[in-house]
Enzyme design. Structure first.
Site, mmCIF file in Angstrom:
data_model
loop_
_atom_site.group_PDB
_atom_site.id
_atom_site.type_symbol
_atom_site.label_atom_id
_atom_site.label_comp_id
_atom_site.label_asym_id
_atom_site.label_seq_id
_atom_site.Cartn_x
_atom_site.Cartn_y
_atom_site.Cartn_z
ATOM 1 N N HIS A 81 -3.557 2.803 -5.495
ATOM 2 C CA HIS A 81 -3.862 1.389 -5.310
ATOM 3 C C HIS A 81 -3.742 0.592 -6.617
ATOM 4 O O HIS A 81 -3.755 -0.641 -6.591
ATOM 5 C CB HIS A 81 -5.264 1.227 -4.732
ATOM 6 C CG HIS A 81 -5.283 0.413 -3.473
ATOM 7 N ND1 HIS A 81 -4.430 0.647 -2.413
ATOM 8 C CD2 HIS A 81 -6.042 -0.660 -3.107
ATOM 9 C CE1 HIS A 81 -4.681 -0.231 -1.443
ATOM 10 N NE2 HIS A 81 -5.637 -1.033 -1.843
ATOM 11 N N ARG A 110 0.858 -1.177 0.000
ATOM 12 C CA ARG A 110 0.000 0.000 0.000
ATOM 13 C C ARG A 110 0.900 1.235 0.000
ATOM 14 O O ARG A 110 2.048 1.177 0.458
ATOM 15 C CB ARG A 110 -0.897 0.013 1.241
ATOM 16 C CG ARG A 110 -1.781 -1.220 1.382
ATOM 17 C CD ARG A 110 -2.499 -1.210 2.717
ATOM 18 N NE ARG A 110 -3.371 -2.375 2.890
ATOM 19 C CZ ARG A 110 -2.980 -3.540 3.406
ATOM 20 N NH1 ARG A 110 -1.724 -3.679 3.842
ATOM 21 N NH2 ARG A 110 -3.823 -4.552 3.518
ATOM 22 N N HIS A 127 -2.942 -9.877 3.270
ATOM 23 C CA HIS A 127 -4.365 -10.040 3.539
ATOM 24 C C HIS A 127 -4.565 -11.042 4.670
ATOM 25 O O HIS A 127 -3.946 -12.115 4.676
ATOM 26 C CB HIS A 127 -5.100 -10.552 2.293
ATOM 27 C CG HIS A 127 -5.293 -9.520 1.245
ATOM 28 N ND1 HIS A 127 -5.556 -9.821 -0.084
ATOM 29 C CD2 HIS A 127 -5.268 -8.156 1.305
ATOM 30 C CE1 HIS A 127 -5.677 -8.706 -0.778
ATOM 31 N NE2 HIS A 127 -5.519 -7.693 0.043
ATOM 32 N N TYR A 172 -9.135 -11.086 -6.863
ATOM 33 C CA TYR A 172 -8.248 -10.924 -8.012
ATOM 34 C C TYR A 172 -8.371 -12.090 -8.984
ATOM 35 O O TYR A 172 -8.113 -11.944 -10.170
ATOM 36 C CB TYR A 172 -6.800 -10.775 -7.540
ATOM 37 C CG TYR A 172 -6.540 -9.491 -6.798
ATOM 38 C CD1 TYR A 172 -6.367 -8.292 -7.482
ATOM 39 C CD2 TYR A 172 -6.488 -9.456 -5.407
ATOM 40 C CE1 TYR A 172 -6.141 -7.106 -6.808
ATOM 41 C CE2 TYR A 172 -6.259 -8.276 -4.722
ATOM 42 C CZ TYR A 172 -6.091 -7.100 -5.434
ATOM 43 O OH TYR A 172 -5.873 -5.925 -4.765
ATOM 44 N N LYS A 179 -1.146 -3.406 8.141
ATOM 45 C CA LYS A 179 -2.251 -3.044 9.015
ATOM 46 C C LYS A 179 -2.164 -3.827 10.318
ATOM 47 O O LYS A 179 -1.771 -4.989 10.338
ATOM 48 C CB LYS A 179 -3.586 -3.341 8.328
ATOM 49 C CG LYS A 179 -3.912 -2.384 7.179
ATOM 50 C CD LYS A 179 -5.290 -2.660 6.630
ATOM 51 C CE LYS A 179 -5.675 -1.654 5.552
ATOM 52 N NZ LYS A 179 -7.031 -1.907 5.005
ATOM 53 N N ARG A 197 -0.927 -1.858 -6.469
ATOM 54 C CA ARG A 197 -1.216 -3.039 -5.658
ATOM 55 C C ARG A 197 -2.114 -4.017 -6.426
ATOM 56 O O ARG A 197 -1.881 -5.223 -6.439
ATOM 57 C CB ARG A 197 -1.867 -2.604 -4.355
ATOM 58 C CG ARG A 197 -2.122 -3.712 -3.343
ATOM 59 C CD ARG A 197 -2.480 -3.067 -2.013
ATOM 60 N NE ARG A 197 -3.030 -3.997 -1.035
ATOM 61 C CZ ARG A 197 -2.295 -4.753 -0.228
ATOM 62 N NH1 ARG A 197 -0.979 -4.724 -0.306
ATOM 63 N NH2 ARG A 197 -2.876 -5.543 0.655
#
Length: 307
Positions: free
Chosen positions: A252, A149, A278, A287, A180, A255
């Protein structure tokens, strides 16, 4: 307890105990103010009197009367559910009236990637010997090579780039990314990104660094401070405009393109999940739908009996 007092108590809790950002707290405050107005109009002055029907009515009102989008309604309901869950766990009320209220189903949004040739044009738009161009090339190569990110990329320190895990060869073979929730992950880095970053570290970063206070940041602005997310966004937009891709390139995009190109090339979805950081493979599997669409388009175009 009055509804207003209950909301204030919850907001103090999330501010102190969970350390939420000012923007997140402001969003909570707006959502719960709207909820408080709804309860007041319904004659609910005490938080103990709120029922599941009241929460359902609030969701119905913001969706049908106020015309809120599904995503906005889901966010507001999340704030309301957080409030009631906290009050129940804290013993203010005997039960949670919002527990059984489910948010509206959100439309599935497929990630938007650009093609490999378009990505090559975008990266080529940063070529040049100007110090800022050298820095920009390094940044964009890292974004595409690692799928980070933008916030993760500008958050990198020099030590993260130079990190060499056991068994790896050479500095920069893998980059350490702080994602994150403070979760760290290691992501391999290809030769193009390594060369671009080494050129930046050798020729440009020392020049930028002496103009500011000491910082461990990998990517610096010309004044020596860590490059901001907004600064990175401007770098991407400028490169996209030079490449003729400005209409559909965002931070983004790198990514999304990283993940899509890996899966198209045969990478396992679990590996891509790990690289992207993730927590759930379900997020990464979006995806696979993108690559399936690409396969279908090629089939429809190329096969003589496909249409």
């Amino acid at each position: 307890m009055e509804v207003e007092r209950a909301v204030d108590r919850f907001l103090r809790h999330v501010a102190v105990e969970r350390g939420l950002s000012d923007n997140t707290l402001a969003a909570y405050r707006r959502d719960l103010a709207r909820y408080g107005d709804h309860l007041a109009a319904s004659g609910r002055g005490a938080i103990e009197d709120v029922t599941t029907a009241d929460v359902h009515a609030f969701l119905l009102r913001i969706r049908e009367e106020d015309g809120a989008a599904a995503s906005s309604a889901a966010r507001m309901l999340s704030s309301v559910r957080g409030l009631h869950r906290f009050l129940a766990e804290d013993g203010v009320v005997p039960d949670d009236p919002a527990h059984e209220v489910t948010p509206p189903k959100l439309p599935m949004r497929l990630p938007k990637a650009i093609g490999i040739d378009e990505m090559a044009r975008l990266l080529a738009a940063t070529e040049g010997d100007d110090p800022v161009r050298v820095r920009d090339r390094a940044l964009l190569e890292v974004l595409y090579a690692t799928g980070t990110r933008v916030s993760e990329a500008v958050g990198l320190d020099v030590d993260d780039w130079a990190h060499v895990p056991d068994g790896a060869e050479g500095a920069g073979s893998m980059v350490r990314v702080l994602g994150k929730g403070g979760k760290q992950r290691l992501v391999p880095v290809g030769s193009y990104a390594r060369e671009a970053v080494e050129a930046y570290l050798t020729r440009v970063r020392p020049v930028f660094a002496v103009r500011g206070t000491a910082t461990p940041a990998l990517f610096l602005g010309p004044r020596g401070a860590r490059l901001s997310r907004q600064g990175a966004w401007l770098v991407i937009q400028a490169a996209a405009e030079r490449a003729g891709l400005a209409a559909h390139v965002s931070p983004h995009t790198f990514r999304h393109s990283f993940a899509t190109h890996l899966l198209t090339g045969g990478a396992d979805v679990r590996v891509v999940q790990e690289l992207l950081g993730h927590s759930s493979v379900a997020t990464t599997q979006l995806y696979t739908l993108v690559t399936a669409d690409a396969l279908r388009d090629v089939y429809t175009t190329a096969h003589p009996r496909a249409r």
